[in-house]
Design a protein around this motif. Structure first.
Motif, PDB file in Angstrom:
ATOM      1  N   VAL A  30      20.742  73.060  50.527  1.00  0.00           N
ATOM      2  CA  VAL A  30      19.518  72.535  49.951  1.00  0.00           C
ATOM      3  C   VAL A  30      18.285  73.704  50.260  1.00  0.00           C
ATOM      4  O   VAL A  30      17.604  74.046  49.325  1.00  0.00           O
ATOM      5  CB  VAL A  30      19.065  71.314  50.726  1.00  0.00           C
ATOM      6  N   ASP A  31      18.277  74.132  51.422  1.00  0.00           N
ATOM      7  CA  ASP A  31      17.343  75.358  51.776  1.00  0.00           C
ATOM      8  C   ASP A  31      17.516  76.603  50.998  1.00  0.00           C
ATOM      9  O   ASP A  31      16.314  77.002  50.342  1.00  0.00           O
ATOM     10  CB  ASP A  31      17.374  75.877  53.300  1.00  0.00           C
ATOM     11  N   THR A  32      18.716  76.790  50.679  1.00  0.00           N
ATOM     12  CA  THR A  32      18.980  77.884  49.467  1.00  0.00           C
ATOM     13  C   THR A  32      18.578  77.602  48.237  1.00  0.00           C
ATOM     14  O   THR A  32      17.508  78.640  47.344  1.00  0.00           O
ATOM     15  CB  THR A  32      20.186  78.408  49.595  1.00  0.00           C
ATOM     16  N   LEU A  33      18.784  76.531  47.656  1.00  0.00           N
ATOM     17  CA  LEU A  33      18.440  75.936  46.421  1.00  0.00           C
ATOM     18  C   LEU A  33      16.648  75.848  46.367  1.00  0.00           C
ATOM     19  O   LEU A  33      16.203  76.215  45.259  1.00  0.00           O
ATOM     20  CB  LEU A  33      19.050  74.744  46.089  1.00  0.00           C
ATOM     21  N   ALA A  34      16.324  75.286  47.497  1.00  0.00           N
ATOM     22  CA  ALA A  34      14.678  75.293  47.586  1.00  0.00           C
ATOM     23  C   ALA A  34      14.046  76.575  47.188  1.00  0.00           C
ATOM     24  O   ALA A  34      13.218  76.778  46.543  1.00  0.00           O
ATOM     25  CB  ALA A  34      14.452  74.522  48.662  1.00  0.00           C
TER      26      ALA A  34
ATOM     27  N   ARG B 191      11.469  77.880  44.823  1.00  0.00           N
ATOM     28  CA  ARG B 191      10.320  78.794  44.907  1.00  0.00           C
ATOM     29  C   ARG B 191      10.231  80.205  43.998  1.00  0.00           C
ATOM     30  O   ARG B 191       8.992  80.566  43.726  1.00  0.00           O
ATOM     31  CB  ARG B 191      10.068  78.942  46.290  1.00  0.00           C
ATOM     32  N   ARG B 192      11.317  80.623  43.999  1.00  0.00           N
ATOM     33  CA  ARG B 192      11.171  81.971  43.260  1.00  0.00           C
ATOM     34  C   ARG B 192      11.091  81.927  41.697  1.00  0.00           C
ATOM     35  O   ARG B 192      10.448  82.682  40.952  1.00  0.00           O
ATOM     36  CB  ARG B 192      12.524  83.109  43.664  1.00  0.00           C
ATOM     37  N   GLU B 193      11.832  80.737  41.248  1.00  0.00           N
ATOM     38  CA  GLU B 193      11.465  80.600  39.848  1.00  0.00           C
ATOM     39  C   GLU B 193      11.221  79.148  39.430  1.00  0.00           C
ATOM     40  O   GLU B 193      12.128  78.281  39.219  1.00  0.00           O
ATOM     41  CB  GLU B 193      13.016  80.729  39.070  1.00  0.00           C
TER      42      GLU B 193
ATOM     43  N   ARG C   4      16.269  73.393  39.383  1.00  0.00           N
ATOM     44  CA  ARG C   4      15.557  72.505  39.943  1.00  0.00           C
ATOM     45  C   ARG C   4      16.667  71.218  39.785  1.00  0.00           C
ATOM     46  O   ARG C   4      16.713  70.396  40.740  1.00  0.00           O
ATOM     47  CB  ARG C   4      14.553  71.849  39.071  1.00  0.00           C
ATOM     48  N   ILE C   5      17.459  71.287  38.938  1.00  0.00           N
ATOM     49  CA  ILE C   5      18.534  70.315  38.539  1.00  0.00           C
ATOM     50  C   ILE C   5      19.659  70.328  39.722  1.00  0.00           C
ATOM     51  O   ILE C   5      20.034  69.429  40.375  1.00  0.00           O
ATOM     52  CB  ILE C   5      19.229  70.475  37.324  1.00  0.00           C
ATOM     53  N   LEU C   6      19.771  71.678  40.186  1.00  0.00           N
ATOM     54  CA  LEU C   6      20.927  72.027  41.482  1.00  0.00           C
ATOM     55  C   LEU C   6      20.219  71.448  42.541  1.00  0.00           C
ATOM     56  O   LEU C   6      21.091  70.823  43.401  1.00  0.00           O
ATOM     57  CB  LEU C   6      21.185  73.480  41.383  1.00  0.00           C
ATOM     58  N   LEU C   7      19.161  71.994  42.729  1.00  0.00           N
ATOM     59  CA  LEU C   7      18.196  71.256  44.119  1.00  0.00           C
ATOM     60  C   LEU C   7      18.369  69.647  44.047  1.00  0.00           C
ATOM     61  O   LEU C   7      18.498  69.153  44.814  1.00  0.00           O
ATOM     62  CB  LEU C   7      17.013  71.934  44.048  1.00  0.00           C
ATOM     63  N   GLY C   8      18.030  69.254  42.838  1.00  0.00           N
ATOM     64  CA  GLY C   8      18.131  67.500  42.778  1.00  0.00           C
ATOM     65  C   GLY C   8      19.050  67.067  43.044  1.00  0.00           C
ATOM     66  O   GLY C   8      19.407  66.026  43.732  1.00  0.00           O
TER      67      GLY C   8
END
Length: 334
Positions: free
Chosen positions: A49-53, A57-59, A66-70
């Motif tokens: 989650v931290d990596t995807l967040a 933030r970068r993009e 955003r979907i992967l983070l969701g």
């Protein structure tokens, strides 16, 4: 009895993609101890989650990020945060099927049936006219979940229509056949309901909800042994569900069924087998019931059923000489 769309199963569905994300991002170093393994998995999921967040933030205008983070957030049970990411993805990519599915699954988990219906209808509208619609797994899932949602909303005729569309894409989906059996049952089309129920069990003999419904039908048919075994499969497949246990207990008590089986051995072996099957379903850990059932199946039933029954005896009594000898004899008949 609940079918596929239960809280437990939705948790699994929501976590499935998140688990894939974790595997893709980080090396999962399993240890020998279950506690350590669970702890490590939780830590890695949090890191994912931290990596995807950080990727978001970068993009921030990347809908896929955003979907992967969701998905990862949903897999951790952080549903409100997941909703924010899926909705943000939709602002960047209107009617994105993956984002809509994520929102629909969360709405189902929260029993917001009307909201879930809206999301799955949008997926259907988006994908049903596509060139690969006849083989699109995303569309198949949307049809299935739309059908299930409509069952929850008691719109059974429409539900049946969408479930049949899902089956045109994937004929072997046991969950879809089961859901269709529920829709037909509620519509009073009992012959088709039973046909779909039996089809679901042909694809997945252990499907708990289907076994529960089958057990109730077999009770009405007078096949109490078959009903008892179906209820036992439902209990084993969905521990903690009270309905199949209550129905199975109505066929007891165990001591009476076992006593009847023993009393009938000399005079009516078919009746003894029926009683032994019920007894073995009531108490699957009782070796006496399992042994009587195996003996009678070896004499009266199929070789496969007899072999399965003796294997059960061996599970309860490892290296049991009678079971070993019986299995050897059965193997020579093949």
């Amino acid at each position: 009895m609940k079918f596929r769309v239960s809280s437990r199963q939705l948790d699994v569905a929501l976590k499935a993609v998140a688990a894939l994300v974790v595997v893709a991002l980080l090396y999962l170093a399993y240890t020998a101890w279950d506690y350590q393994r669970r702890t490590q998995t939780t830590t890695i999921a949090a890191r994912a989650v931290d990596t995807l967040a950080e990727a978001v933030r970068r993009e921030p205008r990347n809908p896929d990020a955003r979907i992967l983070l969701g998905q990862a957030l949903a897999g951790q049970g952080r549903l409100n945060e997941a909703i924010e990411q899926f909705q943000a993805a939709l602002k960047l990519d209107e009617d994105n099927p993956v984002a809509l599915e994520g929102l629909g699954m969360i709405a189902l988990k929260q029993q917001q049936w009307a909201t879930a219906e809206g999301y799955f209808r949008r997926i259907v509208d988006k994908l049903s006219g596509g060139q690969i619609a006849g083989a699109d797994e995303r569309l198949e899932r949307a049809y299935y979940y739309l059908g299930v949602t409509l069952i929850k909303r008691k719109q059974y005729e429409d539900a049946a229509g969408y479930l049949k569309e899902a089956l045109r894409i994937r004929r072997d989906a046991s969950d879809t056949h089961y859901a269709l059996s529920v829709a037909y049952r509620e519509l009073g089309i009992l012959d088709k309901s039973r046909q779909e129920l039996e089809t679901a069990l042909a694809f997945d003999p252990l499907l708990p909800e289907a076994n529960y419904d089958l057990g109730r039908l077999l009770v009405k048919d007078g096949d109490l042994a078959g009903a008892a075994e179906a209820f036992r499969r439902a209990i084993d497949g969905a521990p903690g569900q009270p309905e199949p246990l209550k129905e199975l207990e109505k066929l007891g008590p165990f001591s009476e069924r076992l006593a009847k089986a023993e009393a009938l051995l000399a005079t009516d072996k078919k009746a003894a087998l029926e009683q032994a099957r019920i007894a073995a379903a009531l108490d699957p850990k009782n070796v006496d019931a399992a042994r009587i059932k195996a003996r009678l199946l070896q004499e009266l039933g199929s070789a496969k059923d007899a072999a399965d029954a003796w294997e059960k005896v061996l599970q309860l009594a490892p290296e049991d000489p009678e079971a070993v000898a019986a299995l050897e004899a059965l193997s020579k008949k093949k």
